[in-house]
Motif scaffolding. Structure first.
Motif, PDB file in Angstrom:
ATOM      1  N   VAL A   1      21.255  11.664  35.181  1.00  0.00           N
ATOM      2  CA  VAL A   1      22.690  11.391  35.046  1.00  0.00           C
ATOM      3  C   VAL A   1      23.380  11.479  36.412  1.00  0.00           C
ATOM      4  CG1 VAL A   1      22.898  12.072  32.629  1.00  0.00           C
ATOM      5  CG2 VAL A   1      23.053  13.821  34.416  1.00  0.00           C
ATOM      6  N   ALA A   2      22.636  11.209  37.479  1.00  0.00           N
ATOM      7  CA  ALA A   2      23.178  11.310  38.841  1.00  0.00           C
ATOM      8  C   ALA A   2      23.132   9.959  39.543  1.00  0.00           C
ATOM      9  CB  ALA A   2      22.387  12.342  39.641  1.00  0.00           C
ATOM     10  N   ARG A   3      24.018   9.807  40.512  1.00  0.00           N
ATOM     11  CA  ARG A   3      24.037   8.610  41.352  1.00  0.00           C
ATOM     12  C   ARG A   3      23.661   8.986  42.770  1.00  0.00           C
ATOM     13  NH1 ARG A   3      29.079   4.862  41.388  1.00  0.00           N
ATOM     14  NH2 ARG A   3      27.566   3.716  42.654  1.00  0.00           N
TER      15      ARG A   3
ATOM     16  N   LEU B   1      47.399  13.141  41.290  1.00  0.00           N
ATOM     17  CA  LEU B   1      48.256  13.596  42.384  1.00  0.00           C
ATOM     18  C   LEU B   1      49.306  12.547  42.739  1.00  0.00           C
ATOM     19  CD1 LEU B   1      48.857  15.640  44.711  1.00  0.00           C
ATOM     20  CD2 LEU B   1      47.266  14.292  46.102  1.00  0.00           C
ATOM     21  N   LEU B   2      48.867  11.283  42.801  1.00  0.00           N
ATOM     22  CA  LEU B   2      49.779  10.221  43.233  1.00  0.00           C
ATOM     23  C   LEU B   2      50.730   9.773  42.137  1.00  0.00           C
ATOM     24  CD1 LEU B   2      47.353   8.016  45.368  1.00  0.00           C
ATOM     25  CD2 LEU B   2      48.959   9.760  46.154  1.00  0.00           C
ATOM     26  N   GLU B   3      50.286   9.875  40.873  1.00  0.00           N
ATOM     27  CA  GLU B   3      51.134   9.484  39.744  1.00  0.00           C
ATOM     28  C   GLU B   3      51.118  10.587  38.690  1.00  0.00           C
ATOM     29  OE1 GLU B   3      51.251   4.953  39.001  1.00  0.00           O
ATOM     30  OE2 GLU B   3      49.156   5.385  39.412  1.00  0.00           O
ATOM     31  N   PRO B   4      51.804  11.699  38.960  1.00  0.00           N
ATOM     32  CA  PRO B   4      51.709  12.859  38.067  1.00  0.00           C
ATOM     33  C   PRO B   4      52.265  12.634  36.665  1.00  0.00           C
ATOM     34  CG  PRO B   4      53.430  13.170  39.715  1.00  0.00           C
ATOM     35  CD  PRO B   4      52.663  11.951  40.116  1.00  0.00           C
ATOM     36  N   HIS B   5      53.138  11.641  36.519  1.00  0.00           N
ATOM     37  CA  HIS B   5      53.746  11.403  35.206  1.00  0.00           C
ATOM     38  C   HIS B   5      53.059  10.278  34.438  1.00  0.00           C
ATOM     39  CE1 HIS B   5      56.859  14.121  36.429  1.00  0.00           C
ATOM     40  NE2 HIS B   5      57.169  13.371  37.465  1.00  0.00           N
ATOM     41  N   ARG B   6      51.979   9.753  34.992  1.00  0.00           N
ATOM     42  CA  ARG B   6      51.258   8.673  34.340  1.00  0.00           C
ATOM     43  C   ARG B   6      50.065   9.253  33.597  1.00  0.00           C
ATOM     44  NH1 ARG B   6      51.056   3.067  35.525  1.00  0.00           N
ATOM     45  NH2 ARG B   6      49.121   2.052  34.931  1.00  0.00           N
ATOM     46  N   LYS B   7      49.842   8.809  32.372  1.00  0.00           N
ATOM     47  CA  LYS B   7      48.715   9.304  31.598  1.00  0.00           C
ATOM     48  C   LYS B   7      47.405   8.822  32.213  1.00  0.00           C
ATOM     49  CE  LYS B   7      51.038   9.776  27.121  1.00  0.00           C
ATOM     50  NZ  LYS B   7      51.030   9.389  25.695  1.00  0.00           N
ATOM     51  N   MET B   8      46.488   9.737  32.409  1.00  0.00           N
ATOM     52  CA  MET B   8      45.206   9.414  33.041  1.00  0.00           C
ATOM     53  C   MET B   8      44.055   9.810  32.117  1.00  0.00           C
ATOM     54  SD  MET B   8      46.084   8.228  35.998  1.00  0.00           S
ATOM     55  CE  MET B   8      47.580   8.213  36.989  1.00  0.00           C
ATOM     56  N   ASN B   9      42.954   9.054  32.258  1.00  0.00           N
ATOM     57  CA  ASN B   9      41.714   9.427  31.578  1.00  0.00           C
ATOM     58  C   ASN B   9      40.869  10.228  32.550  1.00  0.00           C
ATOM     59  OD1 ASN B   9      42.316   8.007  29.195  1.00  0.00           O
ATOM     60  ND2 ASN B   9      41.600   6.082  30.104  1.00  0.00           N
ATOM     61  N   THR B  10      40.610  11.485  32.252  1.00  0.00           N
ATOM     62  CA  THR B  10      39.821  12.329  33.142  1.00  0.00           C
ATOM     63  C   THR B  10      38.384  12.411  32.689  1.00  0.00           C
ATOM     64  OG1 THR B  10      40.472  14.269  31.856  1.00  0.00           O
ATOM     65  CG2 THR B  10      41.826  13.711  33.766  1.00  0.00           C
TER      66      THR B  10
ATOM     67  N   ARG C   1      47.796  28.008  41.822  1.00  0.00           N
ATOM     68  CA  ARG C   1      47.451  26.589  41.736  1.00  0.00           C
ATOM     69  C   ARG C   1      46.069  26.455  41.136  1.00  0.00           C
ATOM     70  NH1 ARG C   1      44.532  23.241  44.777  1.00  0.00           N
ATOM     71  NH2 ARG C   1      44.210  24.849  46.348  1.00  0.00           N
ATOM     72  N   ALA C   2      45.951  25.621  40.132  1.00  0.00           N
ATOM     73  CA  ALA C   2      44.665  25.439  39.453  1.00  0.00           C
ATOM     74  C   ALA C   2      43.637  24.852  40.405  1.00  0.00           C
ATOM     75  CB  ALA C   2      44.835  24.529  38.242  1.00  0.00           C
ATOM     76  N   GLN C   3      42.446  25.411  40.382  1.00  0.00           N
ATOM     77  CA  GLN C   3      41.364  24.895  41.200  1.00  0.00           C
ATOM     78  C   GLN C   3      40.765  23.651  40.546  1.00  0.00           C
ATOM     79  OE1 GLN C   3      39.811  25.682  44.091  1.00  0.00           O
ATOM     80  NE2 GLN C   3      41.364  27.201  44.599  1.00  0.00           N
ATOM     81  N   PRO C   4      40.328  22.666  41.346  1.00  0.00           N
ATOM     82  CA  PRO C   4      39.666  21.506  40.753  1.00  0.00           C
ATOM     83  C   PRO C   4      38.312  21.910  40.200  1.00  0.00           C
ATOM     84  CG  PRO C   4      39.527  21.430  43.150  1.00  0.00           C
ATOM     85  CD  PRO C   4      40.435  22.568  42.813  1.00  0.00           C
ATOM     86  N   PRO C   5      37.775  21.167  39.235  1.00  0.00           N
ATOM     87  CA  PRO C   5      36.432  21.461  38.713  1.00  0.00           C
ATOM     88  C   PRO C   5      35.394  21.375  39.834  1.00  0.00           C
ATOM     89  CG  PRO C   5      37.584  19.852  37.352  1.00  0.00           C
ATOM     90  CD  PRO C   5      38.391  20.014  38.594  1.00  0.00           C
ATOM     91  N   VAL C   6      34.245  21.940  39.569  1.00  0.00           N
ATOM     92  CA  VAL C   6      33.159  21.928  40.550  1.00  0.00           C
ATOM     93  C   VAL C   6      32.283  20.702  40.321  1.00  0.00           C
ATOM     94  CG1 VAL C   6      31.113  23.154  41.364  1.00  0.00           C
ATOM     95  CG2 VAL C   6      33.184  24.427  40.786  1.00  0.00           C
ATOM     96  N   ALA C   7      31.925  20.015  41.417  1.00  0.00           N
ATOM     97  CA  ALA C   7      31.032  18.860  41.336  1.00  0.00           C
ATOM     98  C   ALA C   7      29.586  19.314  41.487  1.00  0.00           C
ATOM     99  CB  ALA C   7      31.379  17.845  42.423  1.00  0.00           C
ATOM    100  N   LEU C   8      28.701  18.630  40.810  1.00  0.00           N
ATOM    101  CA  LEU C   8      27.284  19.007  40.806  1.00  0.00           C
ATOM    102  C   LEU C   8      26.509  18.098  41.753  1.00  0.00           C
ATOM    103  CD1 LEU C   8      25.211  20.904  39.577  1.00  0.00           C
ATOM    104  CD2 LEU C   8      24.994  19.330  37.650  1.00  0.00           C
ATOM    105  N   LEU C   9      25.881  18.725  42.747  1.00  0.00           N
ATOM    106  CA  LEU C   9      25.129  18.011  43.772  1.00  0.00           C
ATOM    107  C   LEU C   9      23.636  18.233  43.540  1.00  0.00           C
ATOM    108  CD1 LEU C   9      26.204  16.403  46.252  1.00  0.00           C
ATOM    109  CD2 LEU C   9      25.743  18.448  47.623  1.00  0.00           C
ATOM    110  N   VAL C  10      22.845  17.182  43.690  1.00  0.00           N
ATOM    111  CA  VAL C  10      21.394  17.278  43.532  1.00  0.00           C
ATOM    112  C   VAL C  10      20.754  17.222  44.921  1.00  0.00           C
ATOM    113  CG1 VAL C  10      19.330  16.266  42.491  1.00  0.00           C
ATOM    114  CG2 VAL C  10      21.532  16.146  41.290  1.00  0.00           C
TER     115      VAL C  10
ATOM    116  N   ALA D   1      30.869  12.331  33.409  1.00  0.00           N
ATOM    117  CA  ALA D   1      31.017  11.618  32.138  1.00  0.00           C
ATOM    118  C   ALA D   1      29.652  11.363  31.502  1.00  0.00           C
ATOM    119  CB  ALA D   1      31.760  10.306  32.348  1.00  0.00           C
ATOM    120  N   ALA D   2      28.669  10.955  32.339  1.00  0.00           N
ATOM    121  CA  ALA D   2      27.319  10.713  31.822  1.00  0.00           C
ATOM    122  C   ALA D   2      26.680  12.013  31.343  1.00  0.00           C
ATOM    123  CB  ALA D   2      26.461  10.062  32.902  1.00  0.00           C
ATOM    124  N   ALA D   3      26.931  13.106  32.078  1.00  0.00           N
ATOM    125  CA  ALA D   3      26.362  14.389  31.676  1.00  0.00           C
ATOM    126  C   ALA D   3      26.964  14.863  30.351  1.00  0.00           C
ATOM    127  CB  ALA D   3      26.602  15.428  32.763  1.00  0.00           C
TER     128      ALA D   3
END
Length: 389
Positions: free
Chosen positions: A329-331, A380-389, A288-297, A311-313
């Motif tokens: 580029v952080a919130r 996950l909820l709509e696997p057949h729907r095109k999503m912008n990642t 199973r593919a691992q999700p990307p890693v999130a960057l914490l400050v 997206a900002a980064a």
């Protein structure tokens, strides 16, 4: 725009209601003025009176839903009046088919009673008077609303009643919603064909054609949304924040963006390698593919203070990244909604609907253990729907 409260329920007016008011005042006002031999101003005043009476009827219809829902312990967030009528927003679904049936039929029942009272008033009042004309229009409006709304297809009240019946028979609310949604699509097509036929035989004027066609389009859209939400709800048990949230990699405040992105790439590769090793040791060929890693400050004390917006980064040119700190580029974590890692799928969806956003901080006690990205949840909820990642 909130205009007040009725029985404690917030009342909102959609901007489209202004279009409805203008159409009725000018179109009906001219008709009433000619029929009753009034001046143009008098006709428009009658039209304005009809607008008020009509909105009151729609409000009464929605209050039927709202007060019945509250009677069964379902909270009501508000009532909104708009171009094609109105709708009542509740804070949760009905707990049983019986409650769903009673709440759905309460609105048409109110409209039917108002229609009957208006019919009696029309018969009792002198012909060709302002009061008689308003009573007749109210009678026609409420009877049409009551009859149209009990048609068996979502998003109409009759569609909710149909869903309740199928739910009671199958014990599957999601399947019942899908069936009632498809019935709503059939009604939408039938409405469009009826509109075209009535126009072809000169029963509907060209001016009325866009509004009636809009009704058919709204039915189709509402039915489609019902089907979509039923399919989403069926997949909610798959939501597990422990695996769905992106694992975090912390960097100190002020770290150059280029260095932070390099560390994140290394961390993501490490997570993927660890997952592959564990899979091989277990003898399972499925990876199973691992999700990307999130960057914490983090601040100088190591406390998490912000989450980098990927997206900002990514939008920062590569040449600037060594000279730009991650903070740019952080919130702030304080500005992001928070979810406990143990939150189930239904509560996660409620949080997302109540606090729309792209990122959600996932916590275990006081610790930040991940970041949920809305794109990952949607995939996950709509696997057949095109999503912008």
């Amino acid at each position: 725009m909130q205009v007040g409260r009725v029985f404690g329920v917030p009342l909102y007016l959609n901007a489209s209601i202004l279009l409805l008011a203008l159409l009725i005042i000018f179109l009906y006002g001219e008709l009433a003025g000619q029929r009753l031999q009034l001046s143009p101003l008098g006709g428009y005043l009658v039209g304005a009176g009809f607008v008020v009476a009509l909105l009151g009827s729609v409000l009464a219809h929605e209050l039927g839903h709202a007060l019945t829902a509250r009677h069964f312990g379902i909270g009501v967030r508000g009532i909104t009046l708009e171009l094609l009528g109105g709708y009542t927003e509740m804070d949760r679904d009905a707990p049983s088919p019986r409650v769903d049936l009673l709440v759905s039929l309460a609105g048409p029942a109110v409209s039917a009673v108002l229609g009957a009272v208006a019919v009696a008033a029309t018969l009792a009042l002198p012909d060709r008077t302002v009061a008689d004309q308003l009573a007749f229009q109210l009678a026609a409006s409420n009877v049409i609303v009551a009859l149209f709304n009990i048609l068996p297809g979502l998003p109409l009240d009759g569609g909710r009643a149909l869903r309740a019946v199928i739910w009671a028979l199958t014990r599957d609310r999601h399947r019942a919603t899908e069936v009632a949604g498809w019935a709503g699509r059939v009604l939408a097509v039938a409405t469009a064909l009826l509109v075209a036929a009535l126009y072809a035989i000169d029963v509907l004027s060209l001016l009325a054609l866009p509004l009636t066609a809009l009704v058919a389009l709204t039915l189709w859209h509402g039915a489609g949304q019902s089907i979509r939400m039923a399919r989403i709800a069926r997949r909610l048990p798959l939501v597990d924040l422990a695996s769905l949230a992106r694992p975090v990699h912390a960097v100190p405040s002020g770290t150059p963006l280029a260095e932070a992105m390099r560390q994140v790439a290394d961390a993501a590769a490490g997570h993927q390698a660890a997952d592959t090793t564990a899979t091989n040791q277990a003898g399972d060929a499925t990876t199973r593919a691992q999700p990307p890693v999130a960057l914490l400050v983090t601040d100088s004390a190591g406390r998490p203070v912000a989450v980098v917006d990927p997206a900002a980064a990514a939008a920062v040119p590569a040449a600037r990244r060594p000279w730009l700190g991650v903070d740019a580029v952080a919130r702030s974590i304080a500005d992001l909604p928070k979810l406990s890692v143990a939150t189930d799928g239904e509560r996660v969806l409620e949080t997302v609907q109540a606090h729309p956003g792209a990122q959600y901080v996932v916590t275990a006690g006081e610790d930040v253990v991940g970041v949920l990205h809305i794109a990952d949840l949607a995939q996950l909820l709509e696997p057949h729907r095109k999503m912008n990642t």
